[in-house]
Design a protein around this motif. Sequence first.
Motif, short mmCIF file in Angstrom:
data_model
loop_
_atom_site.label_atom_id
_atom_site.label_comp_id
_atom_site.label_asym_id
_atom_site.label_seq_id
_atom_site.Cartn_x
_atom_site.Cartn_y
_atom_site.Cartn_z
N THR A 10 1.84 -4.18 36.93
CA THR A 10 2.52 -3.86 35.68
C THR A 10 3.71 -4.79 35.45
O THR A 10 3.91 -5.30 34.34
CB THR A 10 3.00 -2.40 35.69
N GLY A 14 4.00 -7.49 32.47
CA GLY A 14 5.15 -7.36 31.58
C GLY A 14 5.99 -8.62 31.53
O GLY A 14 6.42 -9.05 30.45
N ASP A 37 -6.80 -6.51 31.66
CA ASP A 37 -5.73 -6.17 32.62
C ASP A 37 -4.81 -5.09 32.06
O ASP A 37 -4.43 -4.16 32.77
CB ASP A 37 -4.92 -7.42 32.95
N ILE A 38 -4.46 -5.22 30.79
CA ILE A 38 -3.58 -4.23 30.17
C ILE A 38 -4.25 -2.86 30.13
O ILE A 38 -3.64 -1.82 30.42
CB ILE A 38 -3.18 -4.69 28.75
N VAL A 39 -5.55 -2.85 29.79
CA VAL A 39 -6.28 -1.58 29.76
C VAL A 39 -6.37 -0.97 31.15
O VAL A 39 -6.18 0.25 31.33
CB VAL A 39 -7.69 -1.80 29.16
N VAL A 41 -4.33 -1.41 33.70
CA VAL A 41 -3.02 -0.91 34.12
C VAL A 41 -2.70 0.41 33.42
O VAL A 41 -2.21 1.37 34.05
CB VAL A 41 -1.94 -1.97 33.83
N SER A 42 -2.99 0.48 32.13
CA SER A 42 -2.72 1.71 31.39
C SER A 42 -3.54 2.87 31.94
O SER A 42 -3.02 3.98 32.18
CB SER A 42 -3.03 1.51 29.90
N LEU A 43 -4.84 2.63 32.15
CA LEU A 43 -5.68 3.68 32.72
C LEU A 43 -5.24 4.05 34.13
O LEU A 43 -5.32 5.22 34.53
CB LEU A 43 -7.15 3.22 32.74
N TRP A 45 -2.17 4.09 35.32
CA TRP A 45 -1.02 5.01 35.27
C TRP A 45 -1.43 6.39 34.77
O TRP A 45 -0.88 7.41 35.21
CB TRP A 45 0.07 4.42 34.38
N VAL A 46 -2.39 6.43 33.85
CA VAL A 46 -2.89 7.73 33.40
C VAL A 46 -3.55 8.48 34.56
O VAL A 46 -3.35 9.69 34.73
CB VAL A 46 -3.88 7.55 32.23
N TYR A 112 -12.97 3.48 35.00
CA TYR A 112 -12.10 2.48 35.64
C TYR A 112 -12.92 1.53 36.52
O TYR A 112 -12.69 0.32 36.52
CB TYR A 112 -11.04 3.20 36.46
#
Length: 206
Positions: A10, A14, A37-39, A41-43, A45-46, A112
């Motif tokens: 992350t 960033g 990569d952004i998807v 990382v978001s998944l 953390w979820v 994922y």
Amino acid sequence: LYVLMLACLTCSIGMAMFFLCRAGGMTHWLGFAQALDIVLVSLGWVMVGLYAVESKGGSDVLDGWLTYNNERAELPSTDLQEFDSQLLKTVLEGLNFSLSADMYLQRLAAIYIILLLFRVLSTSVGHARLAIVVKSLTSGLTDLVHLFIVFLIIFWAYVMSGHILFGRRMEEFATLKGSFSYTLQIVLQREYQFQELTVRDLWTSA
């Protein structure tokens, strides 16, 4: 360890986005791999949040169950029914909430893993031999999509035929969902109950 790796990824994404935004080159950086990569990382953390919710819910359910047993042992028999209805309802609500979090966590984990597969394939373009596989899949993607459409049409015809012909006497074909599952099992495993399928009419079964 997973949370630490996720935090590092992350931070790296960033920082890359920050410096590229300042340099005005964001549009050149944001490609398929970077968006993936952004998807991911978001998944990620979820999933961490859902795991925390599930763990907290399981701990609360266990504590509630222990409290229920301890308090129930001290109550007179006349108050047990009301006590059970109140406290058990609270425990079951917490259990249902924890199970819901676990269900969503399992689904996200499956998605994922599939996204990770696509990320590995996109990364392998830099490897000389693995790039051949990726380029072959990319160049033949249009043909594969058309083949899949034709397969779906033929497959759905067999699903409907199985439901109409065998739905009354075989539980597997009683519903469209069951017919779909059993037909897919025949396609993938090549296993089917020949005697039961042909017990009434051999020609329609064939």
